[in-house]
Design a protein around this motif. Structure first.
Motif, PDB file in Angstrom:
ATOM      1  N   UNK A 148      44.586 -44.870-108.272  1.00  0.00           N
ATOM      2  CA  UNK A 148      43.984 -45.039-106.949  1.00  0.00           C
ATOM      3  C   UNK A 148      42.626 -44.345-106.832  1.00  0.00           C
ATOM      4  N   UNK A 149      42.272 -43.547-107.804  1.00  0.00           N
ATOM      5  CA  UNK A 149      40.959 -42.905-107.772  1.00  0.00           C
ATOM      6  C   UNK A 149      39.840 -43.833-108.252  1.00  0.00           C
ATOM      7  N   UNK A 150      40.185 -44.889-108.918  1.00  0.00           N
ATOM      8  CA  UNK A 150      39.193 -45.769-109.529  1.00  0.00           C
ATOM      9  C   UNK A 150      38.739 -46.868-108.567  1.00  0.00           C
ATOM     10  N   UNK A 151      37.492 -47.277-108.728  1.00  0.00           N
ATOM     11  CA  UNK A 151      36.905 -48.364-107.952  1.00  0.00           C
ATOM     12  C   UNK A 151      36.314 -49.365-108.943  1.00  0.00           C
ATOM     13  N   UNK A 152      36.468 -50.676-108.686  1.00  0.00           N
ATOM     14  CA  UNK A 152      35.843 -51.651-109.590  1.00  0.00           C
ATOM     15  C   UNK A 152      34.327 -51.540-109.548  1.00  0.00           C
ATOM     16  N   UNK A 153      33.715 -51.542-110.718  1.00  0.00           N
ATOM     17  CA  UNK A 153      32.261 -51.456-110.791  1.00  0.00           C
ATOM     18  C   UNK A 153      31.659 -52.820-110.503  1.00  0.00           C
ATOM     19  N   UNK A 154      30.767 -52.920-109.484  1.00  0.00           N
ATOM     20  CA  UNK A 154      30.152 -54.213-109.181  1.00  0.00           C
ATOM     21  C   UNK A 154      29.432 -54.793-110.395  1.00  0.00           C
ATOM     22  N   UNK A 155      29.509 -56.104-110.541  1.00  0.00           N
ATOM     23  CA  UNK A 155      28.878 -56.781-111.674  1.00  0.00           C
ATOM     24  C   UNK A 155      27.365 -56.585-111.697  1.00  0.00           C
ATOM     25  N   UNK A 156      26.794 -56.241-110.548  1.00  0.00           N
ATOM     26  CA  UNK A 156      25.345 -56.062-110.468  1.00  0.00           C
ATOM     27  C   UNK A 156      24.846 -54.899-111.309  1.00  0.00           C
ATOM     28  N   UNK A 157      25.747 -53.966-111.658  1.00  0.00           N
ATOM     29  CA  UNK A 157      25.323 -52.745-112.333  1.00  0.00           C
ATOM     30  C   UNK A 157      25.885 -52.642-113.745  1.00  0.00           C
ATOM     31  N   UNK A 158      25.040 -52.172-114.660  1.00  0.00           N
ATOM     32  CA  UNK A 158      25.522 -51.769-115.978  1.00  0.00           C
ATOM     33  C   UNK A 158      26.180 -50.403-115.847  1.00  0.00           C
ATOM     34  N   UNK A 159      26.830 -49.961-116.924  1.00  0.00           N
ATOM     35  CA  UNK A 159      27.457 -48.642-116.901  1.00  0.00           C
ATOM     36  C   UNK A 159      26.422 -47.547-116.664  1.00  0.00           C
ATOM     37  N   UNK A 160      25.272 -47.669-117.333  1.00  0.00           N
ATOM     38  CA  UNK A 160      24.230 -46.670-117.160  1.00  0.00           C
ATOM     39  C   UNK A 160      23.694 -46.685-115.728  1.00  0.00           C
ATOM     40  N   UNK A 161      23.471 -47.880-115.177  1.00  0.00           N
ATOM     41  CA  UNK A 161      22.985 -47.962-113.805  1.00  0.00           C
ATOM     42  C   UNK A 161      23.983 -47.359-112.816  1.00  0.00           C
TER      43      UNK A 161
END
Length: 330
Positions: free
Chosen positions: A108-121
């Protein structure tokens, strides 16, 4: 085995080193994440230097945020390969954090990373940028819109301040930036600030009520700086406060609150509800110009993270410090 920064304590002496850790040493959690990148935040620097009792369990891997991919999951909400981001929840304080090759956390601590961003971004934004978006959302909830007047951002050359300036300018606000580093004026104007103010204007005790100047503010300083900001907020304006770089005290008067109906909105990024986190990351994907991220970001290798912390606490680090962990993860 994977690389990690490890903080330990014996008697009253704290030690910190870059070492290798075994998967079996990871703390409890139902999701294991391969970390692509983390960051160095003010709180991380306090933890690593031991200048504030941020860490409450030892040994501890610092790092209050990270981006990466799910490696293993016992949760129906996540599957291997999912791109995720984590901010707060006590990681790096009471639970092993992101300055390592892997992390095991609660799903529950995790959030999906939006496709707009790379891991570095994602880490160029990091907890600082995510907190900035929470501040913008807090001001909006108090009715602060571009037509109400300019917005002030304190600590503008730092991580939270840099992203706040960029976000507010992109949303149509006139942004006034406060900094103790006048050499950063061109940088702040490139992010969207229209006026640069010296921090010394806010450091000394001021009047309980000053001239009404700003419709709202994002404050990372606290202390006397916040008191002086509050005294100059326009009628029915608001301040989103998220930091204490200038002190935990608030030597202010009640006058702005009862005579100008000013709102002081506290912004917490650590225990923020998941729905607000998802909204903040969704808004970041829509409202932050990713082309500005490079100008406000520099990389710090994991091996150099420890000595960089003193510079960060001394206010010598501009914008965001990204710590790449596994460049093969995009």
């Amino acid at each position: 085995m994977f690389d990690a920064i490890l903080i330990d304590k014996s008697d009253d002496a704290q030690t910190v080193k870059l070492t290798q850790v075994d998967d079996a040493d990871l703390p409890e959690g139902d999701v294991t994440v391969r970390i692509a990148a983390s960051t160095l935040n003010y709180k991380d620097a306090l933890a690593i230097t031991g200048k504030s009792p941020v860490v409450r369990k030892f040994p501890m891997v610092p790092g209050i945020d990270f981006s990466g991919v799910v490696e293993d999951s016992a949760s129906p909400d996540w599957k291997p390969g999912d791109r995720v981001v984590l901010n707060g929840w006590g990681v790096g304080e009471t639970h092993w954090g992101g300055l390592a090759g892997k992390a095991r956390v609660k799903s529950e601590w995790l959030v999906p990373l939006p496709e707009a961003f790379s891991m570095r971004q994602a880490m160029a934004i990091g907890t600082a940028g995510y907190t900035s978006m929470l501040c913008v959302m807090a001001l909006e909830r108090q009715g602060v819109t571009p037509d109400k007047g300019p917005i002030l951002v304190t600590g503008a050359a730092g991580g939270v301040g840099s992203v706040a300036v960029a976000l507010l300018a992109r949303l149509g606000h006139e942004v006034h930036a406060v900094t103790g580093r006048p050499e950063e004026s061109d940088y702040l104007k490139a992010l969207g600030a229209s006026e640069i103010l010296d921090r010394s204007e806010f450091s000394e005790k001021g009047r309980p009520l000053g001239k009404e100047r700003w419709a709202g503010a994002v404050d990372v300083a606290g202390g006397q700086v916040l008191a002086n900001v509050l005294s100059q907020i326009r009628y029915r304006g608001a301040v989103a406060a998220c930091g204490l770089a200038a002190g935990m005290g608030l030597p202010a008067s009640v006058a702005p609150f009862i005579l100008r109906n000013v709102t002081l909105a506290g912004v917490d990024s650590v225990m923020c509800p998941r729905a607000d986190r998802i909204e903040a990351w969704t808004r970041l994907a829509a409202d932050l110009d990713p082309r500005l991220l490079d100008s406000m970001t520099h990389e710090v290798p994991l091996a150099e993270a420890i000595p960089t912390c003193d510079k960060l606490l001394a206010g010598q680090v501009r914008g965001r410090a990204v710590v790449p962990i596994d460049a093969s993860i995009s």
